[in-house]
Write an enzyme that holds these catalytic residues in place. Sequence first.
Site, PDB file in Angstrom:
ATOM      1  N   GLY A 123       0.786  -1.236   0.000  1.00  0.00           N
ATOM      2  CA  GLY A 123       0.000   0.000   0.000  1.00  0.00           C
ATOM      3  C   GLY A 123       0.810   1.273   0.000  1.00  0.00           C
ATOM      4  CB  ALA A 124       4.119   2.266   1.118  1.00  0.00           C
ATOM      5  CG  PHE A 130       3.049   3.727  -9.273  1.00  0.00           C
ATOM      6  CD1 PHE A 130       2.612   5.052  -9.284  1.00  0.00           C
ATOM      7  CD2 PHE A 130       2.888   2.977 -10.424  1.00  0.00           C
ATOM      8  CE1 PHE A 130       2.021   5.605 -10.417  1.00  0.00           C
ATOM      9  CE2 PHE A 130       2.303   3.511 -11.558  1.00  0.00           C
ATOM     10  CZ  PHE A 130       1.865   4.826 -11.554  1.00  0.00           C
ATOM     11  CB  ILE A 131      -0.648   0.522  -8.247  1.00  0.00           C
ATOM     12  CG1 ILE A 131      -0.064   0.712  -9.652  1.00  0.00           C
ATOM     13  CG2 ILE A 131      -2.144   0.198  -8.334  1.00  0.00           C
ATOM     14  CD1 ILE A 131      -0.131  -0.534 -10.526  1.00  0.00           C
ATOM     15  CB  SER A 135       0.457  -8.306 -15.027  1.00  0.00           C
ATOM     16  OG  SER A 135       1.183  -7.710 -16.090  1.00  0.00           O
ATOM     17  CE1 TYR A 175       5.411  -8.580 -12.138  1.00  0.00           C
ATOM     18  CE2 TYR A 175       5.021  -7.988 -14.424  1.00  0.00           C
ATOM     19  CZ  TYR A 175       4.693  -7.879 -13.093  1.00  0.00           C
ATOM     20  OH  TYR A 175       3.642  -7.091 -12.690  1.00  0.00           O
TER      21      TYR A 175
END
Length: 356
Positions: free
Chosen positions: A8-9, A11-12, A121, A181
């Site tokens: 939660g810290a 970018f999104i 993604s 990824y």
Amino acid sequence: MRVLVTGGAGFIGSHIVTALAALGHEPVVLDALLPSAHPGRGTALSVPGAAACFHGDVRDPALVRRALRGVDAVCHQAAMVGLGRDFTDAPDYVSCNDLGTAALLATMAGSGVRDLVLAGSMVVYGEGRYNCPRHGTVRPGPRTPADLDAGRFEPVCPVCGRTLVPGLVAEDAPADPRNVYATTKLAQEHLAAAWARTTGGSAVSLRYHNVYGPGMPRDTPYAGVASFFRSALERGEAPRVFEDGGQRRDFVHVRDVAAANVTALTSLPGMPGGGFRAYNTGSGQPHTVGEMAAALALAHGGPEPVVTGEYRLGDVRHITASSRRLTSELGWRPQVAFADGMAEFARASLRAPAGA
């Protein structure tokens, strides 16, 4: 609604926290503050709008149990992102993304929390949808180094070798992850689906397309292409566009992605138990990487992009998706137009580089 936002810290994640708080929800943040995503930040964790913050890793069950107290749903954003440096990153990706997700879900299984939104993604698809004039919808194989070295960037029909026409991929397309990824993101979805079946929970994966906007990390090996271009412009350098710039992508603004997460979270209580559903999350406005670089440079005041012909093995040529399922089933609509978003992003602040 009280929502645990892992990562939660980030970018999104931080934009999701803001969006939840603005609607009167109680976001709880759990973040490990990995140096790859938060260079130079240290361990102090404070996120505007958060009702509570927990510094630590989703692989720590005792910490996750504390963070889950009183929580109604989990929004799982914590992950290593991007292509990274090379295959030596693979153990870190698998540990953070897949083992981390498994550990989180195992703790949720014992906590009684049964609603999950996962940061998915579009990379799970590999190449996007292609049509051959002769053979219809086809799936080209990975591009070879020989073709890429020769500047032959466009995939061809695997049957007749003809030039293909790119289109929009839907959620029912076969998965074809083509790098580490991507493989971990698909495994996360399988884990979430297994958790939902086992526990009677409900899980949604939002398959993000190319997310950009204020607060993006600067140009680390784990950043996105928009961040690389924006960082170059800030240094007074021309954005370096790989291949010929004709790669098609869907650039979606981070505030629209945050809104999609809030929509999914508020829709989960109405989903049937034991269910898993994937949703493409894009703007619906495909653009080439070259167009994005040009729009960003124009809004920033230059310098103009340079097309280099370089490539990264493992990148796909075209991947744009239809978000019709998300709009029709959950009612989400993107609000930020491409030109407006790029104009804002050209002057928006980025996350500090390492050592700042």
